[in-house]
Scaffold this active site. Structure first.
Site, PDB file in Angstrom:
ATOM      1  N   CYS A 112       0.831  -1.329  -0.004  1.00  0.00           N
ATOM      2  CA  CYS A 112      -0.096   0.175   0.090  1.00  0.00           C
ATOM      3  C   CYS A 112       0.819   1.320  -0.071  1.00  0.00           C
ATOM      4  CB  CYS A 112      -0.947   0.092   1.098  1.00  0.00           C
ATOM      5  SG  CYS A 112      -1.850  -1.459   1.406  1.00  0.00           S
ATOM      6  N   HIS A 247      -3.432   7.055   2.196  1.00  0.00           N
ATOM      7  CA  HIS A 247      -3.853   5.440   1.880  1.00  0.00           C
ATOM      8  C   HIS A 247      -5.068   5.114   2.396  1.00  0.00           C
ATOM      9  CE1 HIS A 247      -4.225   1.492   0.996  1.00  0.00           C
ATOM     10  NE2 HIS A 247      -3.726   0.900   2.011  1.00  0.00           N
ATOM     11  N   ASN A 277      -9.909  -0.690   0.179  1.00  0.00           N
ATOM     12  CA  ASN A 277      -8.860  -0.370  -0.025  1.00  0.00           C
ATOM     13  C   ASN A 277      -7.930  -1.136  -1.147  1.00  0.00           C
ATOM     14  OD1 ASN A 277      -5.848  -1.007   0.624  1.00  0.00           O
ATOM     15  ND2 ASN A 277      -6.175  -1.721   2.382  1.00  0.00           N
TER      16      ASN A 277
HETATM   17  N1  COA Z   1     -18.604  -8.339  10.444  1.00  0.00           N
HETATM   18  C1  COA Z   1     -18.901  -8.434  11.739  1.00  0.00           C
HETATM   19  N2  COA Z   1     -18.157  -8.557  12.803  1.00  0.00           N
HETATM   20  C2  COA Z   1     -16.858  -8.630  12.555  1.00  0.00           C
HETATM   21  C3  COA Z   1     -16.452  -8.534  11.220  1.00  0.00           C
HETATM   22  C4  COA Z   1     -17.157  -8.316  10.406  1.00  0.00           C
HETATM   23  N3  COA Z   1     -17.007  -8.062   9.007  1.00  0.00           N
HETATM   24  N4  COA Z   1     -14.943  -8.503  11.416  1.00  0.00           N
HETATM   25  C5  COA Z   1     -14.671  -8.790  12.725  1.00  0.00           C
HETATM   26  N5  COA Z   1     -15.831  -8.727  13.279  1.00  0.00           N
HETATM   27  C6  COA Z   1     -16.015  -8.819  14.954  1.00  0.00           C
HETATM   28  C7  COA Z   1     -14.719  -9.593  15.589  1.00  0.00           C
HETATM   29  O1  COA Z   1     -15.246 -11.028  15.425  1.00  0.00           O
HETATM   30  C8  COA Z   1     -14.949  -9.253  16.835  1.00  0.00           C
HETATM   31  O2  COA Z   1     -15.788  -9.799  17.640  1.00  0.00           O
HETATM   32  P1  COA Z   1     -15.745 -10.266  19.133  1.00  0.00           P
HETATM   33  O3  COA Z   1     -15.556  -8.752  19.700  1.00  0.00           O
HETATM   34  O4  COA Z   1     -17.062 -11.106  19.484  1.00  0.00           O
HETATM   35  O5  COA Z   1     -14.446 -10.799  19.283  1.00  0.00           O
HETATM   36  C9  COA Z   1     -15.244  -7.691  16.725  1.00  0.00           C
HETATM   37  O6  COA Z   1     -16.068  -7.577  15.471  1.00  0.00           O
HETATM   38  C10 COA Z   1     -13.984  -6.390  16.750  1.00  0.00           C
HETATM   39  O7  COA Z   1     -13.173  -6.956  15.925  1.00  0.00           O
HETATM   40  P2  COA Z   1     -11.722  -6.460  15.613  1.00  0.00           P
HETATM   41  O8  COA Z   1     -11.045  -7.030  14.908  1.00  0.00           O
HETATM   42  O9  COA Z   1     -11.333  -5.599  17.025  1.00  0.00           O
HETATM   43  O10 COA Z   1     -12.517  -5.049  15.008  1.00  0.00           O
HETATM   44  P3  COA Z   1     -11.838  -3.663  14.361  1.00  0.00           P
HETATM   45  O11 COA Z   1     -12.526  -2.411  14.920  1.00  0.00           O
HETATM   46  O12 COA Z   1     -10.448  -3.811  14.616  1.00  0.00           O
HETATM   47  O13 COA Z   1     -11.984  -3.757  12.780  1.00  0.00           O
HETATM   48  C11 COA Z   1     -10.721  -4.209  10.767  1.00  0.00           C
HETATM   49  C12 COA Z   1     -11.510  -4.861  12.143  1.00  0.00           C
HETATM   50  C13 COA Z   1      -9.922  -5.262  10.021  1.00  0.00           C
HETATM   51  C14 COA Z   1     -11.653  -3.354  10.115  1.00  0.00           C
HETATM   52  C15 COA Z   1      -9.909  -2.994  11.342  1.00  0.00           C
HETATM   53  O14 COA Z   1      -8.924  -3.529  12.361  1.00  0.00           O
HETATM   54  C16 COA Z   1      -8.827  -2.595  10.362  1.00  0.00           C
HETATM   55  O15 COA Z   1      -9.252  -1.759   9.259  1.00  0.00           O
HETATM   56  N6  COA Z   1      -7.500  -2.940  10.188  1.00  0.00           N
HETATM   57  C17 COA Z   1      -6.516  -2.373   9.483  1.00  0.00           C
HETATM   58  C18 COA Z   1      -6.793  -2.779   7.855  1.00  0.00           C
HETATM   59  C19 COA Z   1      -5.607  -3.426   7.347  1.00  0.00           C
HETATM   60  O16 COA Z   1      -5.012  -4.355   7.990  1.00  0.00           O
HETATM   61  N7  COA Z   1      -5.406  -3.120   5.980  1.00  0.00           N
HETATM   62  C20 COA Z   1      -4.304  -3.633   5.349  1.00  0.00           C
HETATM   63  C21 COA Z   1      -2.995  -2.823   5.302  1.00  0.00           C
HETATM   64  S1  COA Z   1      -3.125  -1.258   4.915  1.00  0.00           S
END
Ligand code: COA
Length: 322
Positions: A112, A247, A277
């Site tokens: 990215c 990004h 993304n």
């Molecule tokens: N729909 C519903 N629930 C979901 C879900 C989805 N698509 N994905 C995860 N959950 C749930 C999880 O299981 C978790 O449940 P729990 O509390 O019962 O365990 C809860 O939602 C919170 O999960 P979490 O991973 O803490 O959510 P988050 O707020 O961190 O959001 C991302 C997850 C992936 C959206 C976020 O972390 C993100 O955008 N990260 C960076 C993205 C990335 O890596 N990009 C690539 C490189 S730039």
């Protein structure tokens, strides 16, 4: 001379729209959750076009918009981690298709952050004065490496390409701060050796794997620190900057960066709702839309920071005048 001039900018995305409702029919998620936690409403997905196909559309638009003959292009650089092949590079495929017979061409892999790295590399070639017209394109077809059964990652990604034609600019301003940390990774695609001895089937390591929360925290912390560093390096303050083009990984990451920098979200261009993304493509797609919307105008002197962060881990910013 240190600056670069964006002589033209364009983007291309596949026409097929994949919205959150559709994804919620195959993994346990909802449109509401995805919009709230990521900002993404829909993304474009390739129905057969490969990375080079998207890039060729961008390159053709750029040649036309700038009135540049293909033979006048000196270098074609494509930032991607989802190339059509190991070799030839996507850049070589583009070079051939547009008839840039005097150009040399190569790909750059920085996930990215690829477009930001690419602009930096292009600026170094332009500094030599041996090269005048450099095409830099960021493109990824992430649908090739997305695990569509993983609700934690499949909701994030989309396919697209964007690019710029760069030339040297005597009056232009340019600064950069590029970073990598190879010990902190996002794994994505082709991580295992496949050979006649391994007899491995396509499996989990062929797909993008990420620890969402870790990447989230890394992105907010390092991208904001990176912008602060580039400001300090140039003796500027955030108020001297007209736009930050980040990004597009998650709208909450962008909000987090704005908060850390104690600046308004208005300074940031956000279009993640429409594309998700798109990795190396997200910044040039955003730039292209900003030109189309009249937010940016060539020769306006506006100061813009492009900030990328992602797999590698890689991150970095360039500060340039438009
Ligand atoms: N729909 C519903 N629930 C979901 C879900 C989805 N698509 N994905 C995860 N959950 C749930 C999880 O299981 C978790 O449940 P729990 O509390 O019962 O365990 C809860 O939602 C919170 O999960 P979490 O991973 O803490 O959510 P988050 O707020 O961190 O959001 C991302 C997850 C992936 C959206 C976020 O972390 C993100 O955008 N990260 C960076 C993205 C990335 O890596 N990009 C690539 C490189 S730039």
């Amino acid at each position: 001379m240190t600056g670069v001039k964006i002589r033209a900018c364009a983007h291309y995305v596949p026409s097929a729209v994949l919205d959150n409702h559709k994804i919620s029919t195959w993994v346990d998620t909802t449109d509401e959750w995805i919009v709230k936690r990521t900002g993404v409403s829909e993304r474009r997905i390739s129905e057969g076009e490969n990375t080079s196909d998207l890039c060729i559309q961008v390159a053709k638009q750029i040649l036309e918009a700038s009135g540049t003959a293909p033979e006048d292009i000196d270098m074609v650089l494509v930032a991607t981690f989802t190339p059509d092949y190991g070799t030839p590079s996507v850049a070589c495929l583009v070079q051939a298709e547009i008839g840039a017979t005097n150009a040399f061409a190569f790909d750059l892999s920085a996930a990215c952050s690829g477009f930001v790295y690419g602009v930096s590399v292009a600026q170094k070639f332009l500094l030599t004065k041996q090269y005048k017209n450099v095409l830099v394109i960021g493109a990824d077809v992430l649908s090739k490496v997305t695990d569509w059964s993983d609700r934690g990652s499949s909701i994030l990604f989309g396919d697209g390409a964007g690019g710029v034609l760069l030339s040297a600019d005597e009056e232009g301003f340019f600064a950069e701060r590029l970073r990598s940390r190879g010990d902190r990774v996002i794994n994505g695609g082709f991580a295992e050796v496949v050979n006649p001895f391994s007899q491995r089937e396509r499996g989990e390591y062929d797909f993008l794997k990420l620890d969402g929360q870790e990447v989230f925290n890394f992105a907010v912390k390092e991208a904001s620190a990176n912008i602060s560093e580039i400001l300090e390096q140039t003796g500027m303050t955030i108020d001297d900057i007209d736009f930050i083009v980040p990004h597009q990984a998650n709208s909450r990451i962008i909000e987090g960066i704005a908060k850390k920098l104690k600046t308004s979200l208005e300074k940031f261009y956000v279009n993640i709702q429409r594309y998700g993304n798109t990795s190396a493509a997200s910044i040039p797609i955003a730039l292209s839309e900003m030109f189309k919307e009249g937010k940016l105008k060539q020769g306006s002197g506006k100061k813009v920071i492009l900030v990328g962060f992602g797999g590698g881990l890689t991150w970095g910013s360039v500060l340039l005048s438009i």
